[in-house]
Each structure stands twice: as C-alpha cells, then as structure tokens.
Motif scaffolding. Structure first.
Motif, short mmCIF file in Angstrom:
data_model
loop_
_atom_site.label_atom_id
_atom_site.label_comp_id
_atom_site.label_asym_id
_atom_site.label_seq_id
_atom_site.Cartn_x
_atom_site.Cartn_y
_atom_site.Cartn_z
N LEU A 1 0.89 -3.15 -4.59
CA LEU A 1 0.48 -4.49 -4.17
C LEU A 1 1.65 -5.38 -3.80
O LEU A 1 1.59 -6.10 -2.80
CB LEU A 1 -0.35 -5.14 -5.28
CG LEU A 1 -1.70 -4.47 -5.56
CD1 LEU A 1 -2.30 -4.97 -6.86
CD2 LEU A 1 -2.67 -4.69 -4.40
N LEU A 2 2.71 -5.36 -4.59
CA LEU A 2 3.87 -6.20 -4.27
C LEU A 2 4.44 -5.86 -2.89
O LEU A 2 4.92 -6.74 -2.18
CB LEU A 2 4.95 -6.05 -5.34
CG LEU A 2 4.65 -6.70 -6.70
CD1 LEU A 2 5.77 -6.40 -7.69
CD2 LEU A 2 4.45 -8.22 -6.56
N SER A 3 4.35 -4.60 -2.51
CA SER A 3 4.96 -4.19 -1.24
C SER A 3 4.06 -4.41 -0.03
O SER A 3 4.55 -4.64 1.08
CB SER A 3 5.38 -2.71 -1.31
OG SER A 3 4.28 -1.87 -1.56
N VAL A 4 2.74 -4.36 -0.20
CA VAL A 4 1.86 -4.46 0.98
C VAL A 4 1.11 -5.79 1.10
O VAL A 4 0.71 -6.16 2.22
CB VAL A 4 0.83 -3.30 1.02
CG1 VAL A 4 1.55 -1.96 1.01
CG2 VAL A 4 -0.19 -3.39 -0.10
N LEU A 5 0.90 -6.50 0.00
CA LEU A 5 0.10 -7.74 0.08
C LEU A 5 0.62 -8.74 1.11
O LEU A 5 -0.18 -9.29 1.89
CB LEU A 5 0.01 -8.40 -1.29
CG LEU A 5 -0.98 -7.81 -2.30
CD1 LEU A 5 -0.93 -8.58 -3.62
CD2 LEU A 5 -2.40 -7.80 -1.75
N PRO A 6 1.94 -9.04 1.14
CA PRO A 6 2.40 -10.03 2.13
C PRO A 6 2.08 -9.61 3.56
O PRO A 6 1.71 -10.45 4.40
CB PRO A 6 3.92 -10.08 1.89
CG PRO A 6 4.10 -9.61 0.50
CD PRO A 6 3.05 -8.56 0.29
N LEU A 7 2.21 -8.32 3.84
CA LEU A 7 2.04 -7.83 5.20
C LEU A 7 0.56 -7.82 5.60
O LEU A 7 0.23 -8.07 6.77
CB LEU A 7 2.63 -6.42 5.32
CG LEU A 7 4.08 -6.29 4.81
CD1 LEU A 7 4.56 -4.85 4.96
CD2 LEU A 7 5.00 -7.26 5.55
N ILE A 8 -0.31 -7.55 4.64
CA ILE A 8 -1.75 -7.62 4.91
C ILE A 8 -2.19 -9.06 5.09
O ILE A 8 -2.93 -9.39 6.03
CB ILE A 8 -2.54 -6.95 3.76
CG1 ILE A 8 -2.21 -5.46 3.67
CG2 ILE A 8 -4.05 -7.15 3.98
CD1 ILE A 8 -2.81 -4.77 2.46
N LYS A 9 -1.73 -9.93 4.20
CA LYS A 9 -2.14 -11.34 4.24
C LYS A 9 -1.74 -12.00 5.56
O LYS A 9 -2.48 -12.83 6.09
CB LYS A 9 -1.52 -12.09 3.06
CG LYS A 9 -2.05 -13.52 2.90
CD LYS A 9 -1.53 -14.16 1.63
CE LYS A 9 -2.05 -15.59 1.47
NZ LYS A 9 -3.51 -15.64 1.29
N GLU A 10 -0.58 -11.64 6.08
CA GLU A 10 -0.11 -12.22 7.34
C GLU A 10 -0.62 -11.48 8.57
O GLU A 10 -0.24 -11.81 9.69
CB GLU A 10 1.42 -12.25 7.36
CG GLU A 10 2.03 -13.21 6.36
CD GLU A 10 1.56 -14.64 6.55
OE1 GLU A 10 1.55 -15.11 7.71
OE2 GLU A 10 1.19 -15.30 5.55
N GLY A 11 -1.45 -10.47 8.36
CA GLY A 11 -2.06 -9.76 9.48
C GLY A 11 -1.08 -8.92 10.27
O GLY A 11 -1.26 -8.71 11.47
#
Length: 344
Positions: A154-164
């Motif tokens: 989650l720490l590695s992918v959440l920012p990238l998913i949230k920003e599309g």
C-alpha cells in the motif's frame, strides 16, 4: 505511559519490547500470557537477562484496564476475544493480528477461517496505516495494525493510484518474505532442513492479505479493484520485498511517478523514495521502521514497476504499532523508533 503486551513471547512481541525499552515516555511495561504465568521473561529469552526480567502475568481485564496502552500480538482469532471487553475501559488498544482489519465479517471468516470479531468492536476499529490514516488514528479507541505485506504494497502504490498515474484494475503484486513472518512456532514449512537453500511460493491466489489490500485501496483512493497477489518465502530471517506491476495511465512518466511519491511522503520520516540507486535491498531497512520505495517504467510495455522493502517485524508489525501509539498520544512519530538499520 503504562504499557501492556499480550502475546509478548512471539516475534512481534519481542520487537515491541526492543523498541519500547528505549521509548522515553514508557514508565511501566507489563507482559501478559495465556499459558506461562509466573515465568521470567528473560528466562525464556536469555538475550534479555538483566534487561527485561519481568514476570509473565495472567491476562486480567482489571489489570489491563489500569494501563494506558495495550498491544495484542497474538494469532488470528485471539484478540477478537480479548479486545471488545477492554474497549473504553481506559487503555488505547492496538492489535497486531488481523482480527479487526477487515470490515466485512463474512470476508474475514472466508479468508481467515476463523470466527469474526464482535460487530460493535469492529465498527470502532481504525486501520492503522500510519502515513495515510493519522487523523483517524489520533482518536481511535482500537487500532487494527496493518499486515506486513499490505504495509509494503500500500505505501508503494497508493499515491500512484490516487493520482491516477497507474491502472489499479490491472495491478499485479509479487511479494517475498523472510521466515520470521511465519512466527516462532516450528512447522514443516519453516524447519531449517526444508527452508534452507529453497525458495517457495505459498497460498497461491489465496493469501488472507488480498482482501485487506483491496479494501484499503478503495478506502484511500476510492478505486475499487481486484488484484493479483502472490507470496513467496525466502531463506532469510526477516524482511519483505514487494514488486508491483501496473500499466501507466495517460501521459504518466517515470518522472511523474517519482515526483508523486516524493510529494506524498515529503513529511513522513520513515518512507524513503529511492532515486539514486538501481536496486532496493531488504538489508537496508533491517531492524528499522524505514520503508524504501523505488519506481521504474518500462517504456517498451508502458508499465510501471514499483518496488518496496520493509522489515516485516518492524514497519510491518511492531514498529508501525508504536508509530501509531505515538500518533495517538501526540508524540513525534519517530519517538522510540529512530534507529539506524542493521544492514549486516
């Protein structure tokens, strides 16, 4: 603070003790057991002789209610029987098992093969992903500490998913862990003769952390997805390395992915976005609460590779639990956790 640990004789409990021993706000430490009442802790663990000579105590609600914080570092299905009676009796409650992570009780029973926690207690639990849920953690009576694999993922992918920037509907995660993640109870899987010189995959498409990751992606990014997630055991004691793969979205580039991660974690001391190296190594976070993230883009496939390394017993368990305790009591998140990784 007066602090209690239920399940102190497991690896998670040992790590809680290691960090709490140097926590400046701890005044008392109480260690509780369901089966070894009266035994000296240092008698069981000789490396703690003259350091932690505490006597293991019987689990007693009246004694627990006098404490400021209670950690449960127990097998699945145990904390769900203990925590509900302690809610709102005094101490803040932090559970390192998976009993309060999944909000869907049927989903918990399906994946953990255990009876789900009390519905009222579950409703009051807050998911303790420190860098993403601090506002709710501050006021939570009960924290569900994240799993080790979900923390790294989650720490590695959440920012990238949230920003599309990446397509979460095609997310694939390949995860590897040392054997301490299986706990300190011997089994055929963790027997030295069978574990050494081997590399294995387990719980293929069936790991209980799959719904936890999917639930958290939806919670923090409003993106609903199903993931491909598989786990492997590496013949080492501790450490987790996750490698996530996902297609880029729109005009996203490697530079924009790196910038996104840097922006999100700029004020989070334990997350290090690696840009000046070509690799991430679990040894570089060993024994510490640090999380190292590296992202690379394959232009041929237009796909991102997002790599994360943590210590499964620290950032993936005890360290994050103490980080959450610090958040609850308004302390700097690094209190008691500001240690240099072991590396060797």
């Amino acid at each position: 603070m007066k602090i209690g640990i239920i399940g102190a004789t497991g690896y998670g409990g040992l790590e809680l003790i290691r960090f709490l021993h140097n926590h400046k706000e701890m005044s008392e430490l109480h260690l509780f057991t369901s089966s070894e009442e009266g035994v000296s802790f240092s008698h069981k663990f000789g490396h703690l002789t003259h350091i932690v000579d505490h006597t293991l105590q019987k689990i007693d609600d009246e004694q627990l209610a006098k404490l400021d914080v209670v950690f449960t570092s127990t097998p699945a299905g145990v904390a769900s029987k203990i925590m509900p009676t302690l809610l709102h009796t005094g101490p803040k409650l932090i559970d390192l098992s998976g009993d309060f992570r999944l909000k869907d009780r049927q989903l918990y029973t399906q994946w953990y093969k255990k009876e789900a926690a009390d519905e009222k207690a579950l409703a009051q639990s807050v998911y303790g992903l420190s860098e993403w849920n601090a506002n709710k953690i501050k006021v939570a009576p009960l924290i569900a500490n994240p799993g080790c694999y979900p923390t790294a993922t989650l720490l590695s992918v959440l920012p990238l998913i949230k920003e599309g920037l990446i397509d979460a509907t095609q997310l694939i995660i390949d995860a590897k862990s040392g054997y301490s993640g299986a706990g300190n109870k011997p089994s055929q899987t963790t027997h030295f003769s069978e574990a050494n010189e081997g590399f294995s995959i387990y719980k293929v498409n069936e790991h209980q952390h799959i719904p936890e990751i999917e639930q958290s992606i939806a919670q923090f990014t409003d993106v609903t997805t199903t993931i491909t997630f598989n786990t492997h055991l590496v013949p080492m004691t501790r450490g987790i390395l996750t490698t996530a793969y996902a297609p880029l979205v729109g005009s996203a580039t490697e530079q924009s992915l790196v910038h996104c991660l840097q922006q999100v974690y700029a004020n989070h001391p334990f997350v290090r976005v690696i840009t000046d190296a070509t690799t991430v190594n679990t040894a570089r976070v060993k024994g510490s609460n640090y999380c190292d993230i590296l992202v690379r883009v394959d232009q041929r496939t237009n796909r991102a590779t997002i790599i994360c390394a943590i210590d499964n017993l620290v950032k993936g368990a005890a360290g994050q639990a103490i980080q959450n305790m610090n958040i609850q009591f308004g302390l700097p998140e690094t209190t008691g956790l500001d240690v240099v990784p072991l590396f060797i």
